[in-house]
Write an enzyme that holds these catalytic residues in place. Structure first.
Site, short mmCIF file in Angstrom:
data_model
loop_
_atom_site.label_atom_id
_atom_site.label_comp_id
_atom_site.label_asym_id
_atom_site.label_seq_id
_atom_site.Cartn_x
_atom_site.Cartn_y
_atom_site.Cartn_z
N GLY A 11 1.17 -1.33 -0.06
CA GLY A 11 0.11 0.20 0.10
C GLY A 11 0.81 1.28 -0.07
O GLY A 11 1.64 1.14 0.62
N ALA A 22 15.11 11.03 -1.46
CA ALA A 22 16.43 10.95 -0.55
C ALA A 22 17.30 9.73 -0.76
O ALA A 22 18.53 10.02 -0.83
CB ALA A 22 15.74 10.92 0.76
N ARG A 72 0.85 -5.27 -5.04
CA ARG A 72 0.88 -6.08 -4.01
C ARG A 72 0.91 -7.52 -4.95
O ARG A 72 0.24 -7.69 -5.71
CB ARG A 72 -0.48 -6.23 -3.48
N ASP A 103 5.36 -4.40 6.20
CA ASP A 103 5.68 -5.71 6.60
C ASP A 103 5.74 -6.91 5.47
O ASP A 103 6.84 -7.71 5.40
CB ASP A 103 4.52 -6.27 7.51
N THR A 126 4.36 2.58 5.50
CA THR A 126 3.11 2.16 5.50
C THR A 126 2.27 3.00 6.54
O THR A 126 3.03 3.46 7.54
CB THR A 126 3.01 0.64 5.98
N ASP A 128 0.15 2.26 8.62
CA ASP A 128 -0.37 1.36 9.42
C ASP A 128 0.44 1.46 10.83
O ASP A 128 -0.16 0.88 11.93
CB ASP A 128 -0.51 -0.25 9.06
N ASP A 130 2.69 -0.69 11.89
CA ASP A 130 2.49 -1.86 12.40
C ASP A 130 3.85 -2.68 12.66
O ASP A 130 3.74 -3.98 12.69
CB ASP A 130 1.46 -2.77 11.73
N MET A 170 -8.14 3.16 8.89
CA MET A 170 -7.46 2.03 8.61
C MET A 170 -6.56 1.42 9.45
O MET A 170 -6.57 1.97 10.71
CB MET A 170 -6.75 2.15 7.22
N ARG A 172 -5.20 -2.07 9.06
CA ARG A 172 -5.19 -3.77 9.07
C ARG A 172 -5.32 -4.25 10.44
O ARG A 172 -6.51 -4.11 11.09
CB ARG A 172 -3.82 -4.09 8.45
N GLY A 186 -9.95 14.00 20.50
CA GLY A 186 -10.90 13.94 21.64
C GLY A 186 -11.88 13.15 21.48
O GLY A 186 -12.97 13.37 21.97
N GLU A 188 -14.26 10.19 22.42
CA GLU A 188 -14.44 9.54 23.42
C GLU A 188 -14.38 8.24 23.59
O GLU A 188 -14.06 7.71 24.72
CB GLU A 188 -16.17 10.02 23.81
N LYS A 214 -22.02 17.05 27.45
CA LYS A 214 -21.60 16.69 25.84
C LYS A 214 -22.82 16.84 25.31
O LYS A 214 -23.85 16.22 25.67
CB LYS A 214 -20.75 15.33 26.06
N GLN A 252 -7.24 8.67 3.55
CA GLN A 252 -5.98 8.74 4.53
C GLN A 252 -4.95 8.26 4.02
O GLN A 252 -4.00 8.26 4.67
CB GLN A 252 -6.48 7.80 5.80
O1 F6P Z 1 -1.39 -1.23 4.63
C1 F6P Z 1 -2.01 -0.41 4.17
C2 F6P Z 1 -3.49 -0.21 3.98
O2 F6P Z 1 -4.00 1.04 3.67
C3 F6P Z 1 -4.32 -0.85 5.35
O3 F6P Z 1 -4.74 0.12 6.16
C4 F6P Z 1 -5.40 -1.44 4.52
O4 F6P Z 1 -6.20 -2.60 5.29
C5 F6P Z 1 -5.10 -1.90 3.27
O5 F6P Z 1 -3.65 -1.13 3.12
C6 F6P Z 1 -6.07 -1.60 2.31
O6 F6P Z 1 -5.46 -2.26 0.94
P1 F6P Z 1 -5.97 -1.80 -0.68
O7 F6P Z 1 -5.75 -0.54 -0.83
O8 F6P Z 1 -5.37 -2.97 -1.47
O9 F6P Z 1 -7.63 -2.08 -0.32
#
Ligand code: F6P
Length: 320
Positions: A11, A22, A72, A103, A126, A128, A130, A170, A172, A186, A188, A214, A252
């Site tokens: 992604g 760079a 991918r 990853d 990425t 994520d 992660d 997102m 994953r 902010g 909740e 609120k 995003q």
């Molecule tokens: O790894 C980045 C990401 O945006 C994840 O947050 C999300 O689950 C996935 O890729 C979405 O993948 P695609 O763009 O292939 O739908």
């Protein structure tokens, strides 16, 4: 090392272009040749590479997406695909490879390193966040900022109508985007894959916040935990307040990278090439405690991402 390859994979993430810049500029500084490989590992297998020059990366530091495009690539998971990729590298005399991705992309790099002896350097790109070995991945900061812009707007309209907004982000299997967007907007409540949730507790928290004055609520749900639509339906059954669902989706993943991501890109790209120049491969670069680090790629991909429970508790305490 005199000739290196560069690809972006998986992604896309804001800051990838700044990292490409760079890498290319650092390599040229050291008198190395850089070949840009289009469409990630798929491009490596199909041999879609071209020599990059100083001006190939002009005017891209501020752009989202990736100039080299990405994919991918399932073929890279099997030995036939891997052998084709190695053949392309050999054909062009590429001695080392920089891989910008997450990853899955690092697993491809690990295999080129471990099974075929090709020095690789991974740059974590990425949204994520992660990967355990690095405090931040490239693109995460911008993605969270984009989520904040959306949530700020939702807060306006939810407050006017005294509604509850369920916002899906997102990530994953990782709850970091929800955690950071939740705490800094902010919200909740956040719902993340790392922590199981009880809908009755969530309703209790919402009721308490309304009793405390609120007029709206934001619930940020990570895609790995729930879908906004289903969660909103379930919540609506249990509350008199009107619930609306929003999925931020691929918005995003795009947009101009933040200062933080451009800075990471500059440092990661520079470090990656310096390692290869010194004949060092089989590493990933990252940031830890504000310092740029590098680590063995095999060790890095085997580390299990830990969730920041302290930040989660902070949110519980201050978002009332
Ligand atoms: O790894 C980045 C990401 O945006 C994840 O947050 C999300 O689950 C996935 O890729 C979405 O993948 P695609 O763009 O292939 O739908």
């Amino acid at each position: 090392m005199k000739r290196i390859g560069l690809l972006t994979s998986g992604g896309d993430a804001p800051g990838m272009n700044a990292a490409i810049r760079a890498v290319v500029r650092t390599a040229l500084y050291y008198g190395m040749d850089v070949f840009g490989i289009e469409r990630g590992y798929a491009g490596l297998i199909e041999d879609t590479m071209y020599k990059m020059e100083m001006r190939s990366v002009s005017n891209i530091v501020q752009l989202g997406g990736t100039r080299l495009r990405t994919a991918r690539c399932l073929e890279m998971l099997n030995p036939e695909g891997q052998k084709k990729a190695v053949k392309t590298l050999e054909k062009h005399g590429i001695e080392g490879l920089v891989v910008i991705g997450g990853d899955g992309s690092f697993r491809g790099a690990k295999c080129l390193t471990e099974d075929y002896g090709i020095p690789t350097i991974g740059i974590p790109g990425t949204i994520d966040n992660d990967l355990e070995y690095t405090d931040y991945t490239l693109g995460f900061d911008t993605a969270v900022n984009t989520c904040l812009e959306v949530i700020n707007k939702l807060r306006d309209t939810m407050t006017s109508h005294e509604r509850i907004s369920v916002v899906e982000v997102m990530g994953r299997h990782c709850g970091d985007i929800a955690l950071y967007a939740g705490i800094t907007s902010g919200a909740e409540i956040i719902v993340v894959p790392e922590i199981s949730y009880d809908m009755n507790d969530i309703v209790t928290r919402i009721n308490r916040s309304r009793e405390n004055g609120k007029h709206s609520n934001i619930v940020v749900v990570a895609e790995g935990a729930a879908s906004a639509d289903e969660f909103a339906k379930e919540l609506q059954e249990l509350t008199p307040y009107s619930v609306r669902a929003t999925n931020i989706g691929h918005i995003q993943r795009g947009g101009s990278p933040s200062m933080a991501d451009r800075m990471l890109a500059a440092q990661f790209g520079n470090k990656a090439v310096r390692l290869l120049k010194d004949g060092i491969g089989n590493r990933v670069v990252g940031i830890h405690n504000n310092s740029i680090i590098d680590m063995d790629i095999i060790e890095a991909v085997s580390m299990k991402k830990r969730f920041n429970y302290e930040l989660y508790e902070t949110l519980q305490m201050i978002s009332m």
